[in-house]
Design an enzyme around this catalytic site. Structure first.
Site, PDB file in Angstrom:
ATOM      1  N   GLY A   1      39.290  43.206  43.623  1.00 61.28           N
ATOM      2  CA  GLY A   1      38.362  44.229  44.278  1.00 61.28           C
ATOM      3  C   GLY A   1      37.756  43.977  45.937  1.00 61.28           C
TER       4      GLY A   1
ATOM      5  CG  LEU B   1      40.947  47.809  42.636  1.00 63.25           C
ATOM      6  CD1 LEU B   1      41.450  48.411  43.512  1.00 63.25           C
ATOM      7  CD2 LEU B   1      39.400  47.879  42.113  1.00 63.25           C
ATOM      8  CG  ASP B   2      42.413  45.159  43.682  1.00 59.92           C
ATOM      9  OD1 ASP B   2      43.527  45.201  44.794  1.00 59.92           O
ATOM     10  OD2 ASP B   2      41.996  44.610  44.242  1.00 59.92           O
ATOM     11  N   GLY B   3      45.963  45.332  39.830  1.00 55.84           N
ATOM     12  CA  GLY B   3      46.410  44.514  38.496  1.00 55.84           C
ATOM     13  C   GLY B   3      47.907  45.322  38.735  1.00 55.84           C
TER      14      GLY B   3
END
Lengths: 294, 294, 294, 294
Positions: free
Chosen positions: C211, C237-239
């Site tokens: 994040g 997100l960012d995964g």
């Protein structure tokens, strides 16, 4: 490109770099001097080498409210503190932007990295010129609007060309030189004009693989880690005081070409970190070693 | 201590280490051979050095269901595959536990690290004996219930003592030797008895600072990173094929004593990683370089 | 700038990336197929995930002398090998230069690093355009003669702007997208158009500090190491699957500003390494993890 | 084992750890105080957190010739310096050897590493006892002649067992506790008895993968680097101030078992480095972060 704002916030400060024979009370003496004269210390780091019995110090303080005017600080400090304590010292002011010359040959990666930081406003520096023994990187200089000077060097004309380069550096008030993969050995005469003011990047983990073709030598020796070393240039080839080093892993799968490719990323980061430390006045040189403050 | 369970699960496998001149189809030939004879490959790694035109391979397969009995695999492989392709090869079986001798002097850190792993069942190895040129570490050997043999070495008795050591190693069926900070240079005659079977740890980032007192030399040179190197011993001092290296950062604040302290942690981990790779039969040596498979 | 020669030597090769359920003989089958048809293998790497019982492979061979014409390789391979073995596969040719779009916002360091490599001929790639939600970096694009497209994004116009961006990417035949510190979250709809073809750089050691504002979070938590992570973008997100990570040491002396400064060097190197691996077709994605061949 | 000489040379020194609101002149005041009273400073490091406006300092000086007797230093310092400047401070003497308790469960690697250093005289510490919730490692304790106390813990008896442990720690005058892979969560009540005096090793790069089974989580997430973190224990699980962290590379070829194996080497080195820093009185804790002096 002026739209890219620098990260730093500007403060008007003075910086003292000091070394002297160690004895009791030096630190107290210096901090008292600044304190009494209303100099707000914003950074202080010191180091004592007990083997060499030498004291090293870097102190930075705000000029605002400081009782001694900037133009007099050197004189006062020398008379009141430095002379009695046999100090070697240098005084810098944060509002004096250093002027740096870049020397390059054919490889552009370090040059690009430095010019990118310069353009983005990452560093407080001016780069009035680029000098090269090849014409290849002239388009890069043009792209970044920096003067490019071509000095082809042969065995015969080397002394003469170096003389011209020195004159140019003097004319442009250059404070220090960065060899960004400059593939010519500078003469002792040249080096003496810029003592501890020429920063080189060597593409090995010095003292391993000094001299030419270090990646070839590393490959032949079968090392499992390669490195890069940034150091001040002295008259001894690749023998000057080391500023910064870094390494990366390699293995039997890496060809020489691949070591060269991996090494480029090391070289540009290590060189830029060394230049940054130099620009911040965080490096002291003593007996061919550096004290690099945090 | 038998209550400490090893992490590994035991499988009965055969391991082939191969190198040969590169040409088309080697990989297909070997995998087909194993495949046809119902050898389930559980690991395969290969490497081609295009410069040397050499092919390297490590393959491991389950012996269960393999059509050729273990005692015949070498013969069949040599006749059907290796001879026609001019291969140099070695065959190992996972149920043969290698026998390792430890050589030590006065520093205990590598010895402790190896014996701790041994005791905890981390490695598939037997350690029938420890040899030393000093008596200092005898209590450590006793604490771990391992025979300790004291062979004081002088200029005069060196050849004689090495002869006795070799006899002892032979008597105990030792497969390979680990020099865990053994501070004596082994003679060429000794080394020849264990080609690529003596693992040393050198307390520098070789080839930098070969020979004696590397931490002193590193301190004097003012390096910003120190290292440790594990290599096979050859008749050239600190010149044998490198197995593993690692490094750690240092700075002007580190005294020689502090470099020694930091270095100890590197030395023990790097040596143990090299021994582990050796035990797993993952190392091939060719022209003074290693191929260390993953 | 055309005078700067690339390091690579061009070979006409085909590359296969394969994954399939593991079973005996896959490797032999594939290598035999290439071998019989006179395909000289110049690179082969394979990996078996025993837990997932999945086989992964990357093989590259020279097209010269290969019996099957390039246009037919896919069909033949699918019929003869892939279908019977239930393989998922992709075929690439080294003479197809991928087309990459860059997305940027305000920070120039990753952009400069990529354009420097591009200009120097370090990578086999074409960069037809740069897209940004800010105008700030337009001068950088101009300096490197690359089309710059400004798409300001608000909550209201986001869907519409993304639609235009997608059309532009399609029009320019873009193969993959690199987010070089693009500070806008792409919608799921956008991401679906480029599955495992959008490479992002996140300025933390994921999964720590996913994040916004990771350096602030790292500073608050008092970590002693910071990192950067390059990954494929998914709808989480960012995964997405991690391609490359690297770290650098920090300490209590580092302010947030200093973490940001140190982090920039990590970000640009990690992103460029990920892009390079992608360009070399060395990455396989399976179940949100990557296999990154050497 | 007494034959193994420690590396350190003993000096009788006093150590002050200080933090206080930042203002001009603190450093000068403290160094003057020591200087006037003939305290030869052999180490000084200070740090100013400008965001928090807090000043941190560690100073060590020789007691020989110091005008104030050791037993009075605290009182004098508090009256003359600390109270006026609102300092929080701790005073230590180098001749007071700290007493450490080890808590372990089933994994021996950290235990072995600490006991090896202890036995070799690497650290100035006493280890009067080992506490465990399993009997498995009792033979290790016996081998090193250290008392082993077995406290099996269940949900029901936890409070009671912790009470007994605390009594034992009190009886043995334990100064601080090291959790060497102790697989039980200590209650808040227990932790409160040893504020910033319980050192834990967590087998991940915190804050990533806090809690149980971090290697499984790291494998699932497909990270390319794993780590270990040593921190002081607070009532928040894995949330206390971080002392030291280190990392190592991994890749798709690493199974969970292999991550565990690689991680063990990290864990033991990171934990031992944290303990060493603690023993040297180099750590200050402030607002859940540490200042770790060099």
């Amino acid at each position: 490109m002026k739209t890219i704002k620098p990260l730093r916030e500007r403060k008007n400060t003075a910086i003292l770099l000091i070394h002297c024979p160690d004895r009791q009370g030096i630190l107290a003496t210096v901090t008292e001097f600044l304190n009494k004269n209303k100099g707000n210390i914003i950074y202080l780091d010191q180091h004592v080498d007990r083997q060499e019995k030498t004291f090293y110090m870097r102190v930075e303080w705000e000029l605002e409210n400081f009782a001694i005017p900037p133009g007099k600080i050197g004189e006062y400090f020398d008379t009141l503190i430095a002379s009695p304590l046999k100090m070697t010292w240098k005084l810098y002011f944060s509002d004096e932007i250093p002027r740096m010359a870049l020397f390059v040959s054919k490889m552009p990666h370090c040059l690009f990295d430095i010019l990118a930081r310069y353009t983005a406003g990452e560093w407080d520096v001016k780069i009035p010129l680029i000098i090269s023994n090849h014409e290849l990187l002239k388009p890069v200089a043009e792209r970044f609007d920096i003067d490019f000077h071509y000095f082809p060097v042969t065995k015969e004309n080397k002394a003469e060309q170096e003389q011209k380069e020195l004159e140019l550096l003097k004319e442009k008030n250059i404070d220090f030189v960065v060899l960004a993969r400059y593939m010519q050995i500078l003469s002792s005469d040249f080096v003496k004009q810029f003592p501890n003011k020429i920063i080189n990047i060597h593409h090995s983990f010095l003292p391993a693989f000094a001299g030419a073709k270090p990646y070839h030598a590393a490959h032949k020796r079968g090392v499992k880690i390669i490195g890069a070393t940034s150091h001040y240039v002295t008259s001894e080839l690749d023998g000057g005081p080391i500023i910064e080093q870094d390494v990366t892993r390699c293995s039997h799968v890496d060809t020489i070409q691949n070591l060269i490719r991996k090494g480029r990323d090391l070289e540009k980061i290590v060189l830029s970190q060394a230049v940054y430390k130099h620009l911040q006045r965080k490096i002291l040189v003593y007996k061919n070693r550096t004290v690099v403050f945090n």
